[in-house]
Motif scaffolding. Structure first.
Motif, mmCIF file in Angstrom:
data_model
loop_
_atom_site.group_PDB
_atom_site.id
_atom_site.type_symbol
_atom_site.label_atom_id
_atom_site.label_comp_id
_atom_site.label_asym_id
_atom_site.label_seq_id
_atom_site.Cartn_x
_atom_site.Cartn_y
_atom_site.Cartn_z
ATOM 1 N N THR A 2 15.387 76.085 139.092
ATOM 2 C CA THR A 2 16.378 75.609 138.793
ATOM 3 C C THR A 2 17.305 75.257 140.028
ATOM 4 O O THR A 2 16.710 75.493 141.449
ATOM 5 N N GLN A 3 17.342 73.247 140.295
ATOM 6 C CA GLN A 3 16.809 72.781 141.619
ATOM 7 C C GLN A 3 19.302 72.977 142.331
ATOM 8 O O GLN A 3 19.750 71.639 141.312
ATOM 9 N N HIS A 4 20.094 74.262 142.760
ATOM 10 C CA HIS A 4 20.857 74.056 143.300
ATOM 11 C C HIS A 4 21.014 73.634 144.563
ATOM 12 O O HIS A 4 22.278 73.078 144.621
ATOM 13 N N ASN A 5 20.707 73.115 145.568
ATOM 14 C CA ASN A 5 20.588 72.411 146.835
ATOM 15 C C ASN A 5 21.076 71.718 147.316
ATOM 16 O O ASN A 5 20.792 70.889 146.265
ATOM 17 N N GLN A 6 22.469 71.453 147.373
ATOM 18 C CA GLN A 6 23.120 70.141 147.348
ATOM 19 C C GLN A 6 23.442 69.678 148.987
ATOM 20 O O GLN A 6 24.540 69.470 149.355
ATOM 21 N N ILE A 143 22.972 74.677 158.715
ATOM 22 C CA ILE A 143 22.801 74.357 157.320
ATOM 23 C C ILE A 143 21.851 74.443 157.352
ATOM 24 O O ILE A 143 21.211 73.118 157.215
ATOM 25 N N THR A 144 21.231 75.138 156.616
ATOM 26 C CA THR A 144 19.753 74.661 155.265
ATOM 27 C C THR A 144 19.870 74.957 154.033
ATOM 28 O O THR A 144 19.177 74.634 152.842
ATOM 29 N N TYR A 145 21.077 75.179 153.345
ATOM 30 C CA TYR A 145 21.322 75.487 151.685
ATOM 31 C C TYR A 145 22.791 75.631 152.237
ATOM 32 O O TYR A 145 22.923 76.227 152.089
ATOM 33 N N MET A 146 22.974 74.170 151.051
ATOM 34 C CA MET A 146 24.043 74.243 150.283
ATOM 35 C C MET A 146 24.393 74.332 148.309
ATOM 36 O O MET A 146 23.752 73.216 148.137
ATOM 37 N N GLY A 147 24.900 74.855 147.941
ATOM 38 C CA GLY A 147 24.957 75.067 146.158
ATOM 39 C C GLY A 147 26.217 75.509 146.090
ATOM 40 O O GLY A 147 27.148 76.141 146.572
ATOM 41 N N ASN A 148 26.532 74.983 144.807
ATOM 42 C CA ASN A 148 28.015 74.871 143.800
ATOM 43 C C ASN A 148 27.780 75.961 143.406
ATOM 44 O O ASN A 148 27.519 75.576 142.402
ATOM 45 N N ASP A 168 13.916 82.489 148.335
ATOM 46 C CA ASP A 168 13.999 82.223 147.020
ATOM 47 C C ASP A 168 14.939 81.232 146.674
ATOM 48 O O ASP A 168 14.911 80.330 145.385
ATOM 49 N N ILE A 169 16.485 81.271 147.315
ATOM 50 C CA ILE A 169 16.849 80.855 146.586
ATOM 51 C C ILE A 169 16.732 79.524 147.182
ATOM 52 O O ILE A 169 17.341 78.461 146.442
ATOM 53 N N ARG A 170 16.919 78.878 148.720
ATOM 54 C CA ARG A 170 16.082 76.637 148.785
ATOM 55 C C ARG A 170 15.127 76.714 148.311
ATOM 56 O O ARG A 170 15.521 75.430 147.728
ATOM 57 N N ALA A 171 14.419 77.264 147.524
ATOM 58 C CA ALA A 171 12.928 77.141 146.534
ATOM 59 C C ALA A 171 13.627 76.831 144.321
ATOM 60 O O ALA A 171 13.030 76.271 143.918
ATOM 61 N N GLY A 172 14.943 77.383 144.543
ATOM 62 C CA GLY A 172 15.400 77.378 143.993
ATOM 63 C C GLY A 172 14.820 78.584 142.588
ATOM 64 O O GLY A 172 15.009 78.309 141.283
ATOM 65 N N GLN A 173 14.446 79.451 143.424
ATOM 66 C CA GLN A 173 13.816 80.379 142.545
ATOM 67 C C GLN A 173 14.832 81.534 142.383
ATOM 68 O O GLN A 173 14.635 82.826 141.738
ATOM 69 N N TYR A 179 24.085 79.334 137.164
ATOM 70 C CA TYR A 179 23.939 79.613 139.150
ATOM 71 C C TYR A 179 24.479 80.990 138.814
ATOM 72 O O TYR A 179 24.844 81.998 139.585
ATOM 73 N N ARG A 180 24.013 81.971 137.853
ATOM 74 C CA ARG A 180 23.539 83.259 137.392
ATOM 75 C C ARG A 180 22.656 83.709 138.040
ATOM 76 O O ARG A 180 20.962 82.890 137.452
ATOM 77 N N ARG A 181 22.245 84.846 138.713
ATOM 78 C CA ARG A 181 21.316 85.845 139.260
ATOM 79 C C ARG A 181 20.013 85.397 138.291
ATOM 80 O O ARG A 181 20.156 86.031 136.667
ATOM 81 N N LEU A 182 18.778 85.190 138.533
ATOM 82 C CA LEU A 182 17.742 85.074 137.099
ATOM 83 C C LEU A 182 17.107 86.388 137.091
ATOM 84 O O LEU A 182 16.517 86.863 136.082
ATOM 85 N N ASN A 183 16.921 87.296 138.423
ATOM 86 C CA ASN A 183 16.600 88.840 138.341
ATOM 87 C C ASN A 183 17.242 89.395 138.084
ATOM 88 O O ASN A 183 17.424 89.835 139.132
ATOM 89 N N HIS A 184 17.256 90.305 137.408
ATOM 90 C CA HIS A 184 18.656 91.518 137.230
ATOM 91 C C HIS A 184 17.233 92.623 137.196
ATOM 92 O O HIS A 184 16.561 93.232 136.283
#
Ligand SMILES: C=Cc1ccc(O)cc1
Length: 184
Positions: A2-6, A143-148, A168-173, A179-184
């Motif tokens: 999922t690509q959140h980087n805005q 700033i290298t990443y901004m997400g909503n 991992d965040i910047r790669a959308g992983q 916007y919930r964590r994929l790996n718990h």
């Protein structure tokens, strides 16, 4: 994935800023991840620098918009550290000043933890060790990443920092479409 980087988002109002999740690197190399949780609360995680590994949730802060798209955030911490940040998200810049008590400079490892679970340790250390002279660290950051992330999202900053987390965040992983964590 999922690509959140805005990184192209245009900020105008205070509401545009609240709920935004940032990663930025200071010119001295220190990498920070920071979340405007709501109009009086911030969460953050520190990936590089003097206190890399430290993370904090639900820190009360003053958050205002100075003029369209420019935001000022300031708070004082249980360690006695004071922080003032100016965000210029449309320019992908932050200017931060951190005012560290002498004891944090002398014993940074005491603060490198999930602070919320060790408030007693911070309060004891700030009494036991020296406050002055303070270490003032004034730096610009890119700033290298901004997400909503939306406001009051407890999954943004919800585990200890680890080496590949910013990538991992910047790669959308790291987050799903909500916007919930994929790996718990
Ligand atoms: C000491 C906390 C802190 C959090 C974010 C930031 O950019 C600088 C300092």
């Amino acid at each position: 994935m999922t690509q959140h980087n805005q990184m192209d988002k245009q900020f105008k109002t205070l509401d545009d800023f609240l709920g935004t999740h940032f990663i930025y690197t200071y010119d001295n190399g220190w990498e920070y991840e920071w979340y405007a949780k709501n109009d009086h609360t911030v969460d953050y995680r520190i990936h590089g620098g003097m206190v890399a590994g430290r993370w904090v949730t639900d820190q009360t802060a003053n958050i205002v918009m100075l003029t369209a798209g420019i935001y000022k955030v300031a708070w004082t911490e249980p360690t006695g550290t004071d922080v003032a940040l100016d965000f210029l998200p449309n320019d992908h810049k932050v200017n931060g000043t951190i005012f560290f008590p002498k004891w944090v400079q002398d014993h940074p490892e005491i603060t490198v933890t999930y602070q919320n679970e060790h408030l007693d340790v911070m309060h004891a250390a700030r009494e036991k060790y020296a406050t002055y002279p303070k270490l003032v660290v004034p730096e610009f950051a890119t700033i290298t990443y901004m997400g909503n992330a939306g406001q009051d999202n407890n999954e943004v900053i919800s585990e200890a920092p680890y080496a590949t987390l910013p990538d991992d965040i910047r790669a959308g992983q790291y987050f799903d479409a909500d916007y919930r964590r994929l790996n718990h």
